[in-house]
Enzyme design. Structure first.
Site, mmCIF file in Angstrom:
data_model
loop_
_atom_site.group_PDB
_atom_site.id
_atom_site.type_symbol
_atom_site.label_atom_id
_atom_site.label_comp_id
_atom_site.label_asym_id
_atom_site.label_seq_id
_atom_site.Cartn_x
_atom_site.Cartn_y
_atom_site.Cartn_z
ATOM 1 N N GLU B 171 0.809 -1.221 0.000
ATOM 2 C CA GLU B 171 0.000 0.000 0.000
ATOM 3 C C GLU B 171 0.839 1.267 0.000
ATOM 4 O O GLU B 171 0.406 2.316 0.453
ATOM 5 C CB GLU B 171 -0.971 -0.043 1.191
ATOM 6 N N GLU B 416 -13.377 -8.819 7.914
ATOM 7 C CA GLU B 416 -12.062 -8.298 8.301
ATOM 8 C C GLU B 416 -11.481 -9.333 9.257
ATOM 9 O O GLU B 416 -12.124 -9.693 10.243
ATOM 10 C CB GLU B 416 -12.194 -6.944 8.997
ATOM 11 N N GLU B 485 -5.756 -6.169 1.342
ATOM 12 C CA GLU B 485 -4.460 -6.350 2.023
ATOM 13 C C GLU B 485 -3.857 -7.741 1.787
ATOM 14 O O GLU B 485 -2.980 -8.171 2.542
ATOM 15 C CB GLU B 485 -4.555 -6.087 3.535
ATOM 16 N N GLU B 503 -7.730 -5.647 -3.417
ATOM 17 C CA GLU B 503 -7.190 -4.314 -3.202
ATOM 18 C C GLU B 503 -5.694 -4.405 -3.507
ATOM 19 O O GLU B 503 -5.294 -4.174 -4.635
ATOM 20 C CB GLU B 503 -7.443 -3.859 -1.764
ATOM 21 N N GLU B 509 -9.093 4.654 0.117
ATOM 22 C CA GLU B 509 -9.134 4.941 1.556
ATOM 23 C C GLU B 509 -8.022 5.892 1.985
ATOM 24 O O GLU B 509 -8.173 6.668 2.917
ATOM 25 C CB GLU B 509 -9.078 3.649 2.378
#
Lengths: 700, 700
Positions: B171, B416, B485, B503, B509
């Protein structure tokens, strides 16, 4: 509002400052003293009949990274309470167990950090249990334990029965020595061949740790109710005779992930001046939580035989169906492999075992090697080693399920995981369903080799959670669990009585490998069995393995001692480990194995000295039947068997299975003699045991 | 017999000794040369239109411990084959994909050890893919990879679009520099706040890695079909301009557990002198295995909104139901907690989202924060963070399931895991059943924070296997997966098309956190998206977060660019990420999001330069509808949109959503203009884009 509460709290603290607290056992023999030392470190002392057992010993933790939770404390308050009641285990050595103790609870707070910890001491007549609570609090929620700093400071250079501290195995031979001799003996003790082994680098031993002082006091240190926490080994300071906790780390070196609102396991010290009382003690069970299940009617003792020993004898029988080691679970079509012709778990052969079990009154047959994957069961290097739902082509699950049912026998499922715990958990839901669908009600699990997830250890927090998880999931399907190579037990079979036996020590299989010392089974009840029942798998009649092929192993006991083990090694799960053909050769001796009970109204420790001898009598549950087992180490002895455990005024016939006159565990182990005598509660029998010999008695 | 076979084999070996092998792409533009160097190390060269792309580069492995599988080889044989056919992806940028390549297979054997390895080179018109096979062999079955020693030796100090090599996160923001500048820029690139981060200590970057040579050649290095193997990062030698494989290790530092009879992932080099061809390339998909499922009728594109952005805006909405952080899954009764009054995922609020989705033609509503555990979702410190089957007291699963069905909308499940993968696997069977029972057909998974099993990494072999396992288990229940992630994709959505988006890069985000650079989305299609679709979650209309509260974040794009992203960032899963109220404020612009297709008959890369701009047109699957998206970095530009992709001889109405005249991504991002023009296949439109601006066009 928050501020006001904090202010109130401080007032309580200052008012509550108090000096050393004393706690006595119900019979007054044990006295615990708790205090804070000058550094604000919690300390305790333990005395038995006015003699010091544990000298001033510190308590506490170091949290990651280097946060001291072992000093700077104040006592915020203390509280005492007592309990005295009875409870009944589902299966056990006695029908009723008394839970009688006095408790001291000490709430501690660190002045600066405001971190809180509570310590509970429970003093029973047979020993001390203490544990830490991490209460829910404002300044601490999650933390990582760097080390627990619990000490057990001993009063001298005790005799100690020990195995090396290790994160992955407890299958060592015991060494008996003085504490001061441990270091010099460690190399030989630890340098043995194990499938998974992570010996602690400093001088350390495992619990349950048995000791004897020079003036005849017996001390046993272990733990109770090990849940969501790593197992505790003990560092040994052989100069100061001090033991201290050494928790098993995880893959990254951490020693426990804790959320406040939780308790550690109990640290236990069983003490007596009579060795027999160590074996009598039920303190560890008392410190465990009551049974977690409402219905326990499906939990039964199991006497079993198995397609098992033939894999160890050197007779050529194999777990694997083929010799093709390039198999891949999910990709290989096992029905297309060339059978090796030596596969033990084939339908025909298993039926022979079922027939034998049925004829001789066994509850079950363990079948190892029934499932795909044994050709390539290398540990650690692959995650998916076995299928737990696919049998080999020559093992007809449905046919055998029907056949066993007709014969009134259960098949015991076998889940060797070769320590690929992650993969086992993936397959578990299907594996449990498979068992239910095919009429299995018990599983033997195995954890040979290093653990996957890699870097984790057999006795670390994650695997401790794994074993409990398996037991709980199995219980949902009314399945009993017998785990091998798992962390040693800590009395959790009270809470999860379906987890009814474990190996977790050097068992009979080593008779066919590196060997077992004649004193081994006189030590195990004082060490490994303090935590719970052991699936030791006794009953080897044909101890000279050279009859099968190239192996030269010889049993370390006489045949009579093998019989005695069914009584001296308590377990509601007992195997007759030898081949059926050997039992047919010694039908009269085999009768004892057929007769012996597995669940008891009461047990009587008649004679006991760790490392030397044990004689135990037990009354079968709900029956007027008693069984006695007596064993000795490498030295012959005369056992004195006092039958006062029998009801007074009645006479009974005792069948005595004893060492033959020419019996010798090295040269003539199969020599035994069976005789019948009348006994009553006044009988005192002097019974001769040869070196590594034994005696077994059944009384009706 | 075995000996005879071995002898025969040696004869083959000596006969088969051959020199350098050449392989050409079908169009002849790419030429691969394979050879062994003087040390017996396999080497390759790659040229494009007679220019060197990859200089002599070595191949091979070092096995644990220090066993060289990268030298001492002989060529035992080589083989060539070709393939040319078409296949249809379930969802994709084009309806049909051509799989056309020439293959060279080289069987290698080490003279001394007799260890064998086979290398496959597949040369497409758009690039090279190569992989290793470890054939089943006598002298090797299991091994541990210490390192893969694959090199990509570059011809100069290329321009490179890179993120730091890291085992746990992808990220990062991209840095654009010369290779020789990377070291000096690394500190700033890597020292950013990430929930889980294990930056590689030496100079290293992640793939997909995009480069441009000084003479205008575009080179992209990545991998295809990453299964049962760790992800590959690339060590960077900034003096020699050499890249080499750096596999992600496991908890104990090992880099892959291999059983022979298996293949590595493909190493891919996409090459062109036209940047647009990099985006056109379907080579990575071609190198993946065909779809593993027979029935794919349940796999559909999904346009969705979600109870999501409101957690990021600073508006006070929370995932957690209460403020009590001392919760324990399984022990805490959440119905007894005091609600915090800010819980986003409450029944009433979710129904508002369902209403909005239904009214505006969205397929689904993502609901985050629906389940127990968010109060205390600390990573790494506890294993059991969430329940995946128990909703918060104010989220009525059954009611919402019925309501959503009535409205023709699906709710997207949210899992999550906070990277507690072990616990997620434990709950998975129940979680999947829960989804099926309650009418969910898609799940967004999340892996925030460091991994449990502890010591494992997001991109290591065990987690790679975990993600695939989740996708396959979900498929058994006809559930689509959107993982966040997780390891970056490698085209596995061809094989497991239900794993339809990920992602695995810095997504929207970050507009509410550390920010996104204006050039980010002009780089992503050349890097992250080379592996597969990204759930980038565009569509933020209200980019100034100060309107919600204390946050000061500002969107890095104009509103028009947000629209364009629906076309430039390919994904069959697209979110309209902003709050419904913001879409109601800009209904005309919102119309584009409502209209835009998600699945395509064909795609046309009209303009592209990594880091600068991208303009793409796509034809909606099975419809006479086209959508165009054009974006630019921090520099304004004139996009030249050539409508020759339209069928000749017909006229269409194009609705153009463009930056307003006064638009400015910093000061006036919400300025846009919508106009309609007639277009045909001959139209060439000069379209102005402001700095970090964009254009979106729908054509019917």
């Amino acid at each position: 509002m928050k501020k006001i509460l904090l202010t109130c709290f401080f007032i309580i603290v200052s008012n509550a400052w108090i000096n050393a607290q004393e706690l006595k056992s119900p019979d007054g023999n044990l006295v615990l003293t708790f205090n804070l030392n000058a550094e604000g470190t919690p300390v305790y002392f333990l005395a038995y009949k006015k003699k010091e057992v544990i000298k001033e010993s510190r308590l506490g933790f170091i949290l990651k990274s280097d946060i001291k939770m072992n000093k700077g404390f104040q006592i915020a308050g203390t509280q005492k309470q007592s309990e005295d009641n009875f409870w009944e285990p589902v299966l056990g050595e006695q029908k009723k167990i008394r839970n009688q103790y006095n408790e001291l609870k000490a709430d501690l707070i660190q002045e600066k950090s405001k971190r809180k910890i509570t310590i509970y001491f429970r003093l029973f007549n047979d020993g001390l249990g203490f544990r830490y609570e991490f209460p829910v609090q404002d300044n601490l929620r999650h933390f990582v334990i760097q080390e627990e700093t619990t000490e057990f400071n001993l009063t001298g250079d005790h005799k100690i029965f020990w195995i090396p501290g290790d994160y992955d195995t407890n299958e060592y031979s015991y060494t008996t020595s003085k504490i001061s001799e441990m270091q010099s003996l460690m190399y030989n003790a630890a340098h043995v061949s194990m499938a998974a082994q992570t010996t602690i680098k400093n001088l350390a031993a495992q619990t349950p740790l048995m000791m004897k002082t020079i003036d005849g006091l017996y001390i046993n240190i272990h733990e109770a109710a090990l849940k969501n926490y790593p197992a505790m080994c003990l560092n040994v300071d052989d100069k100061a005779y001090s033991l201290s906790s050494h928790l098993v780390p995880d893959a990254v070196g951490n020693k426990g992930y804790i959320q406040t609102g939780s308790f550690t396991p109990w640290r236990t010290i069983v003490v007596s001046d009579d060795a027999r009382n160590i074996l009598v003690s039920k303190m560890i069970l008392n410190l465990n939580e009551p049974c977690a299940f409402e219905d326990t009617s499906w939990i039964k003792p199991v006497k079993y035989i198995g397609v098992w020993w033939e894999y160890f004898t050197g007779g050529g029988s194999t777990w694997a169906y083929s010799d093709n080691q390039d198999v891949v679970i999910g990709a290989t079509d096992f029905s297309k492999l060339k059978p090796n012709g030596t596969h033990g778990a084939n339908t025909k052969h298993v039926k022979e075992y079922i027939d034998f079990a049925s004829t001789n009154g066994f509850d079950a047959v363990l079948v190892e090697g029934w499932n795909e994957g044994w050709e390539d069961n290398t540990a650690f290097k692959k995650e998916r080693i076995y299928s737990f739902t696919k049998s080999y082509p020559d093992f007809d699950v449905k046919d055998l399920s029907v056949y066993a049912k007709q014969k009134g026998v259960k098949i015991i499922m076998h889940h060797e995981t070769t320590s690929s715990a992650s993969e086992y958990e993936r397959q578990l839901p299907d594996a449990l369903k498979f068992m239910v669908d095919n009429n299995y009600n018990a599983v033997k699990t195995g954890y040979v080799g290093p653990i996957i997830p890699r870097g984790e250890h057999h006795d670390g927090q994650q695997m401790v959670n794994h074993y409990t998880y398996i037991a709980k999931e199995a219980a949902k399907h009314k399945i009993m669990v017998d785990s091998h190579e798992a962390v040693r037990p800590t009395g959790l079979h009270r809470t999860y009585p379906n987890w009814f036996a474990q190996e977790s020590a050097r068992g009979t299989e080593f008779e066919a490998m590196e060997g077992i010392h004649p004193d081994h089974t006189t030590i195990l009840p004082f060490t490994r069995l303090m935590g719970g029942p052991m699936d030791y798998t006794p009953g080897i009649f044909q101890g000279d393995l050279s009859v099968y092929g190239s192996k030269k192993n010889k049993l370390s006991t006489t045949l009579a001692k093998q019989l005695a083990l069914y009584v001296t090694m308590y377990s509601p799960l007992q195997m007759a480990a030898d081949l059926p053909e050997n039992y047919m050769r010694f039908k009269d001796a085999f009768q004892f194995i057929k007769d012996v009970a597995l669940d008891w109204d009461d047990s009587y420790i008649l004679e006991a000295e760790p490392g030397d001898y044990i004689t135990i009598a037990r009354k079968a549950k709900g029956k007027q039947e008693w069984f006695v087992g007596g064993i000795t180490d490498e030295n012959p002895r005369i056992a004195l068997i006092d039958f006062s455990f029998l009801p007074a005024g009645k006479s009974f016939t005792a069948t005595i299975y004893e060492d033959g006159k020419t019996a010798d565990y090295k040269s003539n182990p199969q020599s035994y003699n069976i005789r019948k005598v009348n006994v009553n509660s006044k009988t005192k029998l002097k019974q001769k045991l040869v070196a590594s010999g034994g005696v077994a008695i059944s009384i009706k």
